[in-house]
Design a protein around this motif. Sequence first.
Motif, PDB file in Angstrom:
ATOM      1  N   THR A  25       0.034   6.939  -1.130  1.00 45.65           N
ATOM      2  CA  THR A  25      -0.388   5.963  -0.140  1.00 45.65           C
ATOM      3  C   THR A  25      -0.659   6.651   1.194  1.00 45.65           C
ATOM      4  N   THR A  26      -0.775   7.965   1.146  1.00 38.77           N
ATOM      5  CA  THR A  26      -1.060   8.690   2.373  1.00 38.77           C
ATOM      6  C   THR A  26      -2.501   8.447   2.782  1.00 38.77           C
ATOM      7  N   SER A  28      -5.222   7.475   6.472  1.00 36.01           N
ATOM      8  CA  SER A  28      -5.300   6.837   7.774  1.00 36.01           C
ATOM      9  C   SER A  28      -6.521   5.940   7.804  1.00 36.01           C
ATOM     10  N   PRO A  49      -4.665  -1.698  11.361  1.00 36.07           N
ATOM     11  CA  PRO A  49      -3.328  -1.377  10.847  1.00 36.07           C
ATOM     12  C   PRO A  49      -2.577  -2.663  10.516  1.00 36.07           C
ATOM     13  N   ILE A  52       3.015  -3.300   8.109  1.00 36.17           N
ATOM     14  CA  ILE A  52       3.783  -2.452   7.195  1.00 36.17           C
ATOM     15  C   ILE A  52       3.105  -1.092   7.074  1.00 36.17           C
ATOM     16  N   ASP A  53       3.884  -0.039   7.298  1.00 31.80           N
ATOM     17  CA  ASP A  53       3.332   1.311   7.186  1.00 31.80           C
ATOM     18  C   ASP A  53       2.739   1.540   5.801  1.00 31.80           C
ATOM     19  N   GLY A  54       1.587   2.208   5.769  1.00 32.48           N
ATOM     20  CA  GLY A  54       0.954   2.538   4.498  1.00 32.48           C
ATOM     21  C   GLY A  54      -0.037   1.508   4.014  1.00 32.48           C
ATOM     22  N   SER A  68      -3.869  -0.312   0.427  1.00 36.87           N
ATOM     23  CA  SER A  68      -3.298   0.998   0.741  1.00 36.87           C
ATOM     24  C   SER A  68      -4.325   1.826   1.506  1.00 36.87           C
TER      25      SER A  68
END
Length: 241
Positions: A25-26, A28, A49, A52-54, A68
Amino acid sequence: MKRLAILGVSVLLTACNPSTQETSTTGSLENFDAQHLTRMGLSVKAVKPSPIDGLAEVITQQGLLYVSLDGKQLMSGHIYDISGQEPVSLSDLALNAMRAADLDSISESVIEFKAPREKHVVYVFTDNTCGYCRQLHERMDEYLALGITVRYLAWPRTGLQGDGARQLRQVWCAEDQQAALTAAKQDQPVSSARCEDPVNQHFALGQKFGVRGTPAIVFESGKMLPGYVHPERLIVELEND
């Protein structure tokens, strides 16, 4: 704390074989890849964004999705902030902001019933064949007396090829749109004039907003109430919004 019920949340994942169970899920937003969404027939309108991160917050012609950052996994549902006394739907806040911004794009193509002493404005997706839409229209004088201006948008429930869509096109092409809409909701004939009507645009906007039936009432803030709402209840909702 109020009990939180989250219903109908679905998660759609791209298929993977046993050798690729771990999915990265890396990534940007700078290199967000929308090719898989496009392949599914989704048109990306905006990417931001998410809380939730990712995950990215993606607005499409079908509404809000979470994807994702590598564009390979998709989730449809709501994200809630549960850190306060009551749960807050962050997804609803995002949808409200999107709807409020998009209302400007159709402000010239609505059929407006203006309150003499306007306090609030609501946008109503309507279909003249819908019983609850007719019930709302029958109480128009009550909405107007409470200071609620009603701006109608066309949303044929049976799609763009049915009789409902044809009748709505006739209404929007009529010389007196208000009278034509009232007549159509009373099963009275409407002239078959043709014009560059906004029915397709309104229908697409309703899909983006998450309209699933009529009437659907949208506040200027972007908040949406599905279904018929009695005038006295609607003014309370508007005052509390």
